[in-house]
Design a protein around this motif. Structure first.
Motif, PDB file in Angstrom:
ATOM      1  N   ASN A  69       0.836  -1.200   0.000  1.00 28.15           N
ATOM      2  CA  ASN A  69       0.000   0.000   0.000  1.00 28.15           C
ATOM      3  C   ASN A  69       0.871   1.251   0.000  1.00 28.15           C
ATOM      4  OD1 ASN A  69       0.215   1.176   2.878  1.00 28.15           O
ATOM      5  ND2 ASN A  69      -0.186  -0.997   3.254  1.00 28.15           N
ATOM      6  N   SER A  70       0.243   2.411   0.063  1.00 23.47           N
ATOM      7  CA  SER A  70       0.977   3.666  -0.083  1.00 23.47           C
ATOM      8  C   SER A  70       1.551   4.203   1.225  1.00 23.47           C
ATOM      9  CB  SER A  70       0.069   4.722  -0.725  1.00 23.47           C
ATOM     10  OG  SER A  70      -0.339   4.307  -2.010  1.00 23.47           O
ATOM     11  N   GLY A  71       1.258   3.564   2.354  1.00 20.65           N
ATOM     12  CA  GLY A  71       1.887   3.932   3.609  1.00 20.65           C
ATOM     13  C   GLY A  71       1.271   5.106   4.337  1.00 20.65           C
ATOM     14  N   PHE A  72      -0.018   5.375   4.109  1.00 19.33           N
ATOM     15  CA  PHE A  72      -0.710   6.443   4.828  1.00 19.33           C
ATOM     16  C   PHE A  72      -1.323   5.854   6.102  1.00 19.33           C
ATOM     17  CE2 PHE A  72      -0.178   8.227   0.738  1.00 19.33           C
ATOM     18  CZ  PHE A  72      -0.315   9.602   0.831  1.00 19.33           C
ATOM     19  N   VAL A  73      -0.965   6.425   7.244  1.00 16.34           N
ATOM     20  CA  VAL A  73      -1.532   5.994   8.519  1.00 16.34           C
ATOM     21  C   VAL A  73      -2.684   6.948   8.816  1.00 16.34           C
ATOM     22  CG1 VAL A  73      -1.029   5.423  10.922  1.00 16.34           C
ATOM     23  CG2 VAL A  73       0.796   5.315   9.203  1.00 16.34           C
ATOM     24  N   VAL A  74      -3.889   6.500   8.516  1.00 15.38           N
ATOM     25  CA  VAL A  74      -5.051   7.381   8.502  1.00 15.38           C
ATOM     26  C   VAL A  74      -5.617   7.580   9.905  1.00 15.38           C
ATOM     27  CG1 VAL A  74      -7.371   7.730   7.585  1.00 15.38           C
ATOM     28  CG2 VAL A  74      -5.602   6.695   6.143  1.00 15.38           C
ATOM     29  N   GLY A  75      -5.673   8.834  10.316  1.00 11.83           N
ATOM     30  CA  GLY A  75      -6.359   9.197  11.554  1.00 11.83           C
ATOM     31  C   GLY A  75      -7.590  10.030  11.277  1.00 11.83           C
ATOM     32  N   HIS A  76      -7.538  10.808  10.183  1.00 11.13           N
ATOM     33  CA  HIS A  76      -8.647  11.683   9.802  1.00 11.13           C
ATOM     34  C   HIS A  76      -8.899  11.543   8.310  1.00 11.13           C
ATOM     35  CE1 HIS A  76      -8.431  13.697  13.694  1.00 11.13           C
ATOM     36  NE2 HIS A  76      -7.121  13.764  13.533  1.00 11.13           N
ATOM     37  N   GLU A  77     -10.079  11.072   7.955  1.00 12.63           N
ATOM     38  CA  GLU A  77     -10.474  10.982   6.547  1.00 12.63           C
ATOM     39  C   GLU A  77     -10.923  12.352   6.052  1.00 12.63           C
ATOM     40  OE1 GLU A  77     -10.410   8.277   4.671  1.00 12.63           O
ATOM     41  OE2 GLU A  77     -10.625   6.489   5.960  1.00 12.63           O
ATOM     42  N   CYS A 118      10.551   2.045  10.491  1.00 11.31           N
ATOM     43  CA  CYS A 118       9.742   2.030   9.265  1.00 11.31           C
ATOM     44  C   CYS A 118       9.542   3.424   8.694  1.00 11.31           C
ATOM     45  CB  CYS A 118       8.397   1.351   9.525  1.00 11.31           C
ATOM     46  SG  CYS A 118       7.428   2.122  10.847  1.00 11.31           S
ATOM     47  N   ASP A 119      10.489   4.324   8.940  1.00  7.73           N
ATOM     48  CA  ASP A 119      10.429   5.682   8.379  1.00  7.73           C
ATOM     49  C   ASP A 119       9.133   6.392   8.769  1.00  7.73           C
ATOM     50  OD1 ASP A 119      12.814   4.956   7.149  1.00  7.73           O
ATOM     51  OD2 ASP A 119      11.840   4.400   5.272  1.00  7.73           O
ATOM     52  N   PHE A 120       8.696   6.186   9.992  1.00 10.43           N
ATOM     53  CA  PHE A 120       7.454   6.800  10.457  1.00 10.43           C
ATOM     54  C   PHE A 120       7.621   8.309  10.552  1.00 10.43           C
ATOM     55  CE2 PHE A 120       4.563   8.283  13.800  1.00 10.43           C
ATOM     56  CZ  PHE A 120       3.365   7.730  13.387  1.00 10.43           C
ATOM     57  N   ARG A 121       6.686   9.045   9.954  1.00 15.91           N
ATOM     58  CA  ARG A 121       6.718  10.509   9.970  1.00 15.91           C
ATOM     59  C   ARG A 121       5.362  11.038  10.442  1.00 15.91           C
ATOM     60  NH1 ARG A 121      10.816  13.187   7.734  1.00 15.91           N
ATOM     61  NH2 ARG A 121       9.505  15.035   7.447  1.00 15.91           N
ATOM     62  N   ASP A 122       5.387  11.669  11.596  1.00 11.06           N
ATOM     63  CA  ASP A 122       4.162  12.184  12.199  1.00 11.06           C
ATOM     64  C   ASP A 122       3.944  13.636  11.761  1.00 11.06           C
ATOM     65  OD1 ASP A 122       1.909  12.342  13.735  1.00 11.06           O
ATOM     66  OD2 ASP A 122       2.971  12.591  15.636  1.00 11.06           O
ATOM     67  N   GLY A 149     -10.676  16.847  16.271  1.00  8.83           N
ATOM     68  CA  GLY A 149      -9.335  16.778  16.838  1.00  8.83           C
ATOM     69  C   GLY A 149      -8.178  16.913  15.887  1.00  8.83           C
ATOM     70  N   ALA A 150      -8.463  17.164  14.605  1.00  2.99           N
ATOM     71  CA  ALA A 150      -7.374  17.297  13.637  1.00  2.99           C
ATOM     72  C   ALA A 150      -6.803  18.709  13.637  1.00  2.99           C
ATOM     73  CB  ALA A 150      -7.872  16.960  12.238  1.00  2.99           C
ATOM     74  N   SER A 151      -5.563  18.829  13.203  1.00  2.00           N
ATOM     75  CA  SER A 151      -5.016  20.114  12.814  1.00  2.00           C
ATOM     76  C   SER A 151      -5.266  20.240  11.315  1.00  2.00           C
ATOM     77  CB  SER A 151      -3.510  20.180  13.104  1.00  2.00           C
ATOM     78  OG  SER A 151      -3.266  20.059  14.477  1.00  2.00           O
ATOM     79  N   ALA A 152      -5.776  21.352  10.863  1.00  2.00           N
ATOM     80  CA  ALA A 152      -6.128  21.498   9.453  1.00  2.00           C
ATOM     81  C   ALA A 152      -5.821  22.895   8.974  1.00  2.00           C
ATOM     82  CB  ALA A 152      -7.609  21.178   9.239  1.00  2.00           C
ATOM     83  N   GLN A 153      -5.251  22.992   7.785  1.00  2.00           N
ATOM     84  CA  GLN A 153      -4.875  24.279   7.212  1.00  2.00           C
ATOM     85  C   GLN A 153      -5.116  24.244   5.710  1.00  2.00           C
ATOM     86  OE1 GLN A 153      -0.732  25.211   7.733  1.00  2.00           O
ATOM     87  NE2 GLN A 153      -0.887  27.221   6.775  1.00  2.00           N
ATOM     88  N   PHE A 154      -5.680  25.313   5.177  1.00  2.00           N
ATOM     89  CA  PHE A 154      -5.924  25.427   3.739  1.00  2.00           C
ATOM     90  C   PHE A 154      -4.748  26.136   3.079  1.00  2.00           C
ATOM     91  CE2 PHE A 154      -7.866  27.924   0.148  1.00  2.00           C
ATOM     92  CZ  PHE A 154      -8.070  26.834  -0.688  1.00  2.00           C
ATOM     93  N   ASN A 179      -2.750  12.072  11.397  1.00  2.00           N
ATOM     94  CA  ASN A 179      -2.341  11.494  10.116  1.00  2.00           C
ATOM     95  C   ASN A 179      -0.826  11.392  10.040  1.00  2.00           C
ATOM     96  OD1 ASN A 179      -4.985  11.363   9.384  1.00  2.00           O
ATOM     97  ND2 ASN A 179      -4.932  13.085   7.965  1.00  2.00           N
ATOM     98  N   ALA A 180      -0.333  10.281   9.511  1.00  2.00           N
ATOM     99  CA  ALA A 180       1.108  10.056   9.455  1.00  2.00           C
ATOM    100  C   ALA A 180       1.453   9.234   8.220  1.00  2.00           C
ATOM    101  CB  ALA A 180       1.588   9.349  10.721  1.00  2.00           C
ATOM    102  N   LEU A 181       2.736   9.078   7.975  1.00  2.00           N
ATOM    103  CA  LEU A 181       3.243   8.314   6.840  1.00  2.00           C
ATOM    104  C   LEU A 181       4.301   7.327   7.337  1.00  2.00           C
ATOM    105  CD1 LEU A 181       3.781  11.362   4.459  1.00  2.00           C
ATOM    106  CD2 LEU A 181       2.001   9.625   4.178  1.00  2.00           C
ATOM    107  N   LEU A 182       4.395   6.185   6.654  1.00  2.00           N
ATOM    108  CA  LEU A 182       5.456   5.229   6.957  1.00  2.00           C
ATOM    109  C   LEU A 182       5.772   4.394   5.723  1.00  2.00           C
ATOM    110  CD1 LEU A 182       3.687   2.465   7.135  1.00  2.00           C
ATOM    111  CD2 LEU A 182       3.529   2.961   9.559  1.00  2.00           C
ATOM    112  N   GLN A 183       6.822   3.585   5.835  1.00  2.00           N
ATOM    113  CA  GLN A 183       7.176   2.652   4.764  1.00  2.00           C
ATOM    114  C   GLN A 183       6.471   1.343   5.085  1.00  2.00           C
ATOM    115  OE1 GLN A 183       8.304  -0.039   3.390  1.00  2.00           O
ATOM    116  NE2 GLN A 183      10.254   0.198   2.341  1.00  2.00           N
ATOM    117  N   PRO A 184       5.433   0.984   4.325  1.00  2.00           N
ATOM    118  CA  PRO A 184       4.576  -0.133   4.734  1.00  2.00           C
ATOM    119  C   PRO A 184       5.267  -1.486   4.814  1.00  2.00           C
ATOM    120  CG  PRO A 184       4.069   0.570   2.489  1.00  2.00           C
ATOM    121  CD  PRO A 184       4.977   1.603   3.067  1.00  2.00           C
ATOM    122  N   ALA A 185       6.173  -1.772   3.881  1.00  2.00           N
ATOM    123  CA  ALA A 185       6.837  -3.080   3.917  1.00  2.00           C
ATOM    124  C   ALA A 185       7.755  -3.199   5.125  1.00  2.00           C
ATOM    125  CB  ALA A 185       7.618  -3.311   2.625  1.00  2.00           C
TER     126      ALA A 185
END
Length: 433
Positions: A69-77, A118-122, A149-154, A179-185
């Protein structure tokens, strides 16, 4: 062309496990060694330290869809118009977000507990579009995201291009605090490599079905082998029918992606030496794009409802589609700059909700990640183990309540309807691929 996942190639192989042989017995059997199955194994080992736990996978463990997968750690859709604050769907959106936030925290805890690199980036990621008309009701969406509870900016125009290093995107909502990113494998390999000693894993073991024995146990049959267990957890996601569960309300989607070579110092400097980022489209079939920490660009801009896997020639065609998507964003990239191209599968449902159930006595199953497999798959592993153990918790109750994948028509009506829907969504997303 070779179907080789760049994430898996970078993560490297774990030591090979043998295939199941002979007749064996276990207290717990887990079918599927992806994120959900491995997290279920970790959880069961913690809850039942004296039990024998067996995991089987049809191929090499930790190299299936979970690693692709693309490695998106979803907290907020990204909220739909119906889910905006003050509208009828907001209450359900808030519940789903709470589940996602718990799932997101579960990933973080697993990474710390198992010491997974796993290259986790918060650092959040972007809901971004090339056509500003594809990002509507921005202020209401910002309010909605912040309310849960999200931080959001346009961001738009030059401010956005400075963040991403490309002028392709004209408008975006950056969403963080969950929301965060990581290397899924690397993540799923970390789950595999840290399995407790009480867990035995067999690879290249294709379970052809389950049968009930006279003593109430279940027997899973494979080629020239079988295993008898008191409890079975089916963690096959898109491939749940392989365990004989045909009415999950979920269906498989095939996706393809490419990963480039690392950008040169000159190329990276021309982009503005930006921080690694991830972009999700606001349209279901829009492109998913990442700039990785090692300066590679990943793009996934195909998603198809298919009854068979892509052939090598078909994958080559998808790769050319990836090149077009790359060149819209980074005109200097060409096909020779792509180092890896691969396919993967996603389990979807009509409602966007999972199938999470006690199928029958001793059999528990989950499917339907709907594109949020890293976080939700991690949480599902623990919760499925809890459900099978007889435990209860507020988050398990919420997941069970929301687990209504919706009705699907029988085939071939499903095939016809799904393909027509995909064509409509492709047209709607044409500016975003």
């Amino acid at each position: 062309m070779e179907n080789r996942c760049g994430w898996i190639a970078q993560a490297g192989d774990s030591p090979a496990r043998t295939r199941l042989s002979g007749t064996q017995k276990a207290d717990w059997l887990i079918i599927g060694a992806g994120i959900t199955g491995l997290c279920a194994a970790h959880s069961l080992a913690e809850m039942h330290p004296q039990a024998r736990i067996v995991v089987v996978d049809r191929q090499r463990a930790a190299q299936g869809a979970s690693a692709r997968n693309s490695g998106f750690v979803v907290g907020h859709e990204h909220p739909t118009d119906d889910e905006l604050i003050g509208r009828r769907g907001f209450a359900d959106y808030a519940v789903d977000t709470e589940i996602s936030r718990v799932a997101n925290e579960e990933v973080r805890q697993r990474i710390v507990r198992q010491g997974i690199k796993c290259d986790f980036r918060d650092s959040g990621y972007y809901f971004a579009v090339s056509d500003p008309g594809k990002l509507t009701q921005v202020e209401a969406k910002l309010q909605t995201l912040r309310a849960v509870g999200a931080s959001a900016q346009f961001l738009q125009g030059e401010a956005l291009s400075k963040k991403l290093g490309t002028k392709h995107y004209q408008a975006a909502i950056w969403c963080g605090n969950g929301n965060a990113l990581l290397q899924p494998a690397k993540y799923v390999k970390g789950l595999l490599d840290t399995l407790p000693d009480t867990v035995t894993l067999y690879e290249n073991t294709d379970i052809s079905g389950l049968e009930r024995l006279g003593n109430g146990s279940l027997r899973a049959n494979a080629v020239n082998a079988s295993i008898e267990a008191k409890q079975v957890l089916v963690c096959l996601n898109a491939f749940i029918p392989r365990a004989g569960i045909a009415d999950s309300g979920t269906f498989a989607m095939e996706l393809s992606a490419s990963l480039t070579r690392p950008l040169s110092d000159q190329e990276f400097s021309a982009m503005g030496a930006v921080e690694p980022w991830g972009v999700l489209s606001t349209r279901p079939l829009g492109a998913t794009v990442r700039l990785t920490p090692d300066r590679r660009v990943m793009i996934r801009n195909t998603a198809e409802y298919r009854s068979r896997d892509l052939s090598a020639s078909e994958l080559e065609q998808r790769r050319k589609h990836h090149v077009l998507g790359l060149q819209r964003r980074f005109p200097w990239l060409n096909e020779q700059d792509i180092q890896y191209t691969w396919t993967g599968h996603l389990s979807a449902s009509r409602s966007g909700q999972p199938y999470f159930a006690k199928v029958e006595a001793g059999v528990f199953a989950v499917a339907g990640c709907n594109g949020s497999g890293v976080a939700r798959g991690t949480l599902w592993g623990r919760l499925l183990a809890e459900l099978a153990t007889g435990a209860s918790s507020p988050i398990l109750t919420s997941v069970m309540h929301r687990a209504q994948p919706g009705w699907l028509p029988p085939r071939p009506l499903l095939d016809i309807g799904a393909m027509l829907r995909m064509r409509v969504e492709a047209v709607r997303a044409r500016t975003e691929v």
